[in-house]
Scaffold this motif. Sequence first.
Motif, PDB file in Angstrom:
ATOM      1  N   SER A   3       0.852  -1.188   0.000  1.00  0.00           N
ATOM      2  CA  SER A   3       0.000   0.000   0.000  1.00  0.00           C
ATOM      3  C   SER A   3       0.885   1.235   0.000  1.00  0.00           C
ATOM      4  CB  SER A   3      -0.917  -0.008   1.215  1.00  0.00           C
ATOM      5  OG  SER A   3      -0.162   0.127   2.391  1.00  0.00           O
ATOM      6  N   ILE A   4       0.274   2.353  -0.357  1.00  0.00           N
ATOM      7  CA  ILE A   4       1.012   3.605  -0.416  1.00  0.00           C
ATOM      8  C   ILE A   4       0.137   4.697   0.195  1.00  0.00           C
ATOM      9  CG2 ILE A   4       0.206   4.126  -2.758  1.00  0.00           C
ATOM     10  CD1 ILE A   4       3.013   5.347  -3.251  1.00  0.00           C
ATOM     11  N   ASP A   5       0.760   5.545   0.974  1.00  0.00           N
ATOM     12  CA  ASP A   5       0.058   6.680   1.579  1.00  0.00           C
ATOM     13  C   ASP A   5       0.050   7.817   0.556  1.00  0.00           C
ATOM     14  OD1 ASP A   5      -0.906   8.811   3.047  1.00  0.00           O
ATOM     15  OD2 ASP A   5       0.456   8.504   4.741  1.00  0.00           O
ATOM     16  N   LEU A   6      -1.092   8.005  -0.106  1.00  0.00           N
ATOM     17  CA  LEU A   6      -1.178   8.997  -1.174  1.00  0.00           C
ATOM     18  C   LEU A   6      -0.889  10.406  -0.695  1.00  0.00           C
ATOM     19  CD1 LEU A   6      -4.234   7.679  -3.211  1.00  0.00           C
ATOM     20  CD2 LEU A   6      -1.794   7.305  -3.616  1.00  0.00           C
ATOM     21  N   ASP A   7      -1.185  10.697   0.580  1.00  0.00           N
ATOM     22  CA  ASP A   7      -0.888  12.027   1.118  1.00  0.00           C
ATOM     23  C   ASP A   7       0.613  12.310   1.142  1.00  0.00           C
ATOM     24  OD1 ASP A   7      -3.557  12.711   1.533  1.00  0.00           O
ATOM     25  OD2 ASP A   7      -3.578  11.837   3.542  1.00  0.00           O
ATOM     26  N   LYS A   8       1.415  11.263   1.190  1.00  0.00           N
ATOM     27  CA  LYS A   8       2.866  11.436   1.234  1.00  0.00           C
ATOM     28  C   LYS A   8       3.489  11.596  -0.146  1.00  0.00           C
ATOM     29  CE  LYS A   8       3.774   9.205   5.611  1.00  0.00           C
ATOM     30  NZ  LYS A   8       4.544   8.195   6.329  1.00  0.00           N
ATOM     31  N   VAL A   9       2.803  11.125  -1.186  1.00  0.00           N
ATOM     32  CA  VAL A   9       3.408  11.152  -2.513  1.00  0.00           C
ATOM     33  C   VAL A   9       2.727  12.071  -3.509  1.00  0.00           C
ATOM     34  CG1 VAL A   9       4.367   8.835  -2.255  1.00  0.00           C
ATOM     35  CG2 VAL A   9       2.138   9.112  -3.331  1.00  0.00           C
ATOM     36  N   LEU A  10       1.535  12.572  -3.147  1.00  0.00           N
ATOM     37  CA  LEU A  10       0.803  13.428  -4.080  1.00  0.00           C
ATOM     38  C   LEU A  10       0.592  14.824  -3.523  1.00  0.00           C
ATOM     39  CD1 LEU A  10      -2.019  10.973  -5.193  1.00  0.00           C
ATOM     40  CD2 LEU A  10       0.007  11.611  -6.496  1.00  0.00           C
ATOM     41  N   ASP A  11       0.566  15.788  -4.430  1.00  0.00           N
ATOM     42  CA  ASP A  11       0.158  17.133  -4.084  1.00  0.00           C
ATOM     43  C   ASP A  11      -1.274  17.050  -3.555  1.00  0.00           C
ATOM     44  OD1 ASP A  11      -1.174  19.853  -5.292  1.00  0.00           O
ATOM     45  OD2 ASP A  11       0.895  20.147  -4.618  1.00  0.00           O
ATOM     46  N   LYS A  12      -1.620  17.926  -2.620  1.00  0.00           N
ATOM     47  CA  LYS A  12      -2.945  17.894  -1.986  1.00  0.00           C
ATOM     48  C   LYS A  12      -4.090  17.852  -2.996  1.00  0.00           C
ATOM     49  CE  LYS A  12      -1.605  20.428   2.145  1.00  0.00           C
ATOM     50  NZ  LYS A  12      -1.804  21.664   2.912  1.00  0.00           N
ATOM     51  N   ALA A  13      -3.960  18.563  -4.085  1.00  0.00           N
ATOM     52  CA  ALA A  13      -5.033  18.636  -5.078  1.00  0.00           C
ATOM     53  C   ALA A  13      -5.325  17.298  -5.749  1.00  0.00           C
ATOM     54  CB  ALA A  13      -4.684  19.671  -6.144  1.00  0.00           C
ATOM     55  N   TRP A  14      -4.398  16.362  -5.649  1.00  0.00           N
ATOM     56  CA  TRP A  14      -4.546  15.076  -6.330  1.00  0.00           C
ATOM     57  C   TRP A  14      -4.825  13.917  -5.384  1.00  0.00           C
ATOM     58  CZ3 TRP A  14      -5.071  14.892 -11.449  1.00  0.00           C
ATOM     59  CH2 TRP A  14      -4.693  16.038 -12.160  1.00  0.00           C
ATOM     60  N   ALA A  15      -4.746  14.127  -4.100  1.00  0.00           N
ATOM     61  CA  ALA A  15      -4.847  13.042  -3.121  1.00  0.00           C
ATOM     62  C   ALA A  15      -6.193  12.318  -3.129  1.00  0.00           C
ATOM     63  CB  ALA A  15      -4.543  13.561  -1.721  1.00  0.00           C
ATOM     64  N   ASP A  16      -7.246  12.973  -3.577  1.00  0.00           N
ATOM     65  CA  ASP A  16      -8.563  12.328  -3.563  1.00  0.00           C
ATOM     66  C   ASP A  16      -9.015  11.863  -4.950  1.00  0.00           C
ATOM     67  OD1 ASP A  16      -8.959  14.826  -4.659  1.00  0.00           O
ATOM     68  OD2 ASP A  16     -10.828  15.214  -3.588  1.00  0.00           O
ATOM     69  N   LYS A  17      -8.110  11.884  -5.911  1.00  0.00           N
ATOM     70  CA  LYS A  17      -8.440  11.484  -7.284  1.00  0.00           C
ATOM     71  C   LYS A  17      -8.336   9.972  -7.445  1.00  0.00           C
ATOM     72  CE  LYS A  17      -8.642  15.808  -8.628  1.00  0.00           C
ATOM     73  NZ  LYS A  17      -9.902  16.480  -8.694  1.00  0.00           N
ATOM     74  N   SER A  18      -8.956   9.472  -8.490  1.00  0.00           N
ATOM     75  CA  SER A  18      -8.881   8.043  -8.791  1.00  0.00           C
ATOM     76  C   SER A  18      -7.509   7.705  -9.373  1.00  0.00           C
ATOM     77  CB  SER A  18      -9.963   7.661  -9.799  1.00  0.00           C
ATOM     78  OG  SER A  18      -9.663   8.230 -11.073  1.00  0.00           O
ATOM     79  N   LEU A  19      -7.157   6.438  -9.342  1.00  0.00           N
ATOM     80  CA  LEU A  19      -5.866   6.012  -9.887  1.00  0.00           C
ATOM     81  C   LEU A  19      -5.724   6.375 -11.367  1.00  0.00           C
ATOM     82  CD1 LEU A  19      -3.142   4.720  -9.444  1.00  0.00           C
ATOM     83  CD2 LEU A  19      -4.212   2.488  -9.848  1.00  0.00           C
ATOM     84  N   PRO A  20      -6.742   6.146 -12.197  1.00  0.00           N
ATOM     85  CA  PRO A  20      -6.597   6.566 -13.604  1.00  0.00           C
ATOM     86  C   PRO A  20      -6.355   8.069 -13.758  1.00  0.00           C
ATOM     87  CG  PRO A  20      -8.418   5.020 -13.390  1.00  0.00           C
ATOM     88  CD  PRO A  20      -7.977   5.364 -11.991  1.00  0.00           C
ATOM     89  N   GLU A  21      -7.004   8.871 -12.922  1.00  0.00           N
ATOM     90  CA  GLU A  21      -6.783  10.321 -12.977  1.00  0.00           C
ATOM     91  C   GLU A  21      -5.364  10.668 -12.562  1.00  0.00           C
ATOM     92  OE1 GLU A  21     -10.901  12.560 -11.959  1.00  0.00           O
ATOM     93  OE2 GLU A  21     -10.184  11.189 -10.390  1.00  0.00           O
ATOM     94  N   ILE A  22      -4.863  10.008 -11.534  1.00  0.00           N
ATOM     95  CA  ILE A  22      -3.499  10.273 -11.053  1.00  0.00           C
ATOM     96  C   ILE A  22      -2.475   9.879 -12.106  1.00  0.00           C
ATOM     97  CG2 ILE A  22      -1.763   9.597  -9.351  1.00  0.00           C
ATOM     98  CD1 ILE A  22      -4.174   9.289  -7.350  1.00  0.00           C
ATOM     99  N   LEU A  23      -2.655   8.728 -12.715  1.00  0.00           N
ATOM    100  CA  LEU A  23      -1.705   8.278 -13.731  1.00  0.00           C
ATOM    101  C   LEU A  23      -1.699   9.184 -14.956  1.00  0.00           C
ATOM    102  CD1 LEU A  23      -2.197   4.435 -13.470  1.00  0.00           C
ATOM    103  CD2 LEU A  23      -0.235   5.773 -12.669  1.00  0.00           C
ATOM    104  N   ALA A  24      -2.836   9.801 -15.258  1.00  0.00           N
ATOM    105  CA  ALA A  24      -2.929  10.721 -16.397  1.00  0.00           C
ATOM    106  C   ALA A  24      -2.534  12.147 -16.027  1.00  0.00           C
ATOM    107  CB  ALA A  24      -4.360  10.703 -16.944  1.00  0.00           C
ATOM    108  N   ALA A  25      -2.287  12.388 -14.755  1.00  0.00           N
ATOM    109  CA  ALA A  25      -1.951  13.725 -14.273  1.00  0.00           C
ATOM    110  C   ALA A  25      -0.538  14.117 -14.689  1.00  0.00           C
ATOM    111  CB  ALA A  25      -2.050  13.765 -12.746  1.00  0.00           C
ATOM    112  N   PRO A  26      -0.289  15.424 -14.775  1.00  0.00           N
ATOM    113  CA  PRO A  26       1.089  15.869 -15.013  1.00  0.00           C
ATOM    114  C   PRO A  26       1.975  15.454 -13.837  1.00  0.00           C
ATOM    115  CG  PRO A  26      -0.353  17.737 -14.534  1.00  0.00           C
ATOM    116  CD  PRO A  26      -1.222  16.532 -14.613  1.00  0.00           C
ATOM    117  N   VAL A  27       3.268  15.295 -14.100  1.00  0.00           N
ATOM    118  CA  VAL A  27       4.177  14.833 -13.042  1.00  0.00           C
ATOM    119  C   VAL A  27       4.204  15.775 -11.852  1.00  0.00           C
ATOM    120  CG1 VAL A  27       5.618  13.374 -14.495  1.00  0.00           C
ATOM    121  CG2 VAL A  27       6.191  15.782 -14.248  1.00  0.00           C
ATOM    122  N   GLY A  28       3.779  17.005 -12.042  1.00  0.00           N
ATOM    123  CA  GLY A  28       3.680  17.957 -10.941  1.00  0.00           C
ATOM    124  C   GLY A  28       2.664  17.539  -9.887  1.00  0.00           C
ATOM    125  N   ALA A  29       1.850  16.534 -10.180  1.00  0.00           N
ATOM    126  CA  ALA A  29       0.913  16.009  -9.178  1.00  0.00           C
ATOM    127  C   ALA A  29       1.663  15.272  -8.070  1.00  0.00           C
ATOM    128  CB  ALA A  29      -0.099  15.059  -9.834  1.00  0.00           C
TER     129      ALA A  29
END
Length: 72
Positions: A3-29
């Motif tokens: 498992s991975i703690d999304l709060d530790k690896v993602l910008d706040k704006a992306w922490a509640d997004k789905s996995l497909p949305e995160i994978l399609a996000a710019p690397v700045g996420a």
Amino acid sequence: MASIDLDKVLDKAWADKSLPEILAAPVGALKGVSDRDGELLEEAFGVKTVADLADLKYVRWAQALSALRTAE
């Protein structure tokens, strides 16, 4: 599966997004990756999204080497 703690690896704006949305996000996420870092990754390696970064052969090579180190 690990498992991975999304709060530790993602910008706040992306922490509640789905996995497909995160994978399609710019690397700045990814936490700690600036817009400029994203621009440089795109210029150097054609990386535009989180998925692109994960699939980058150099990242995979580095992960494989690291796994070998920990196996010794």
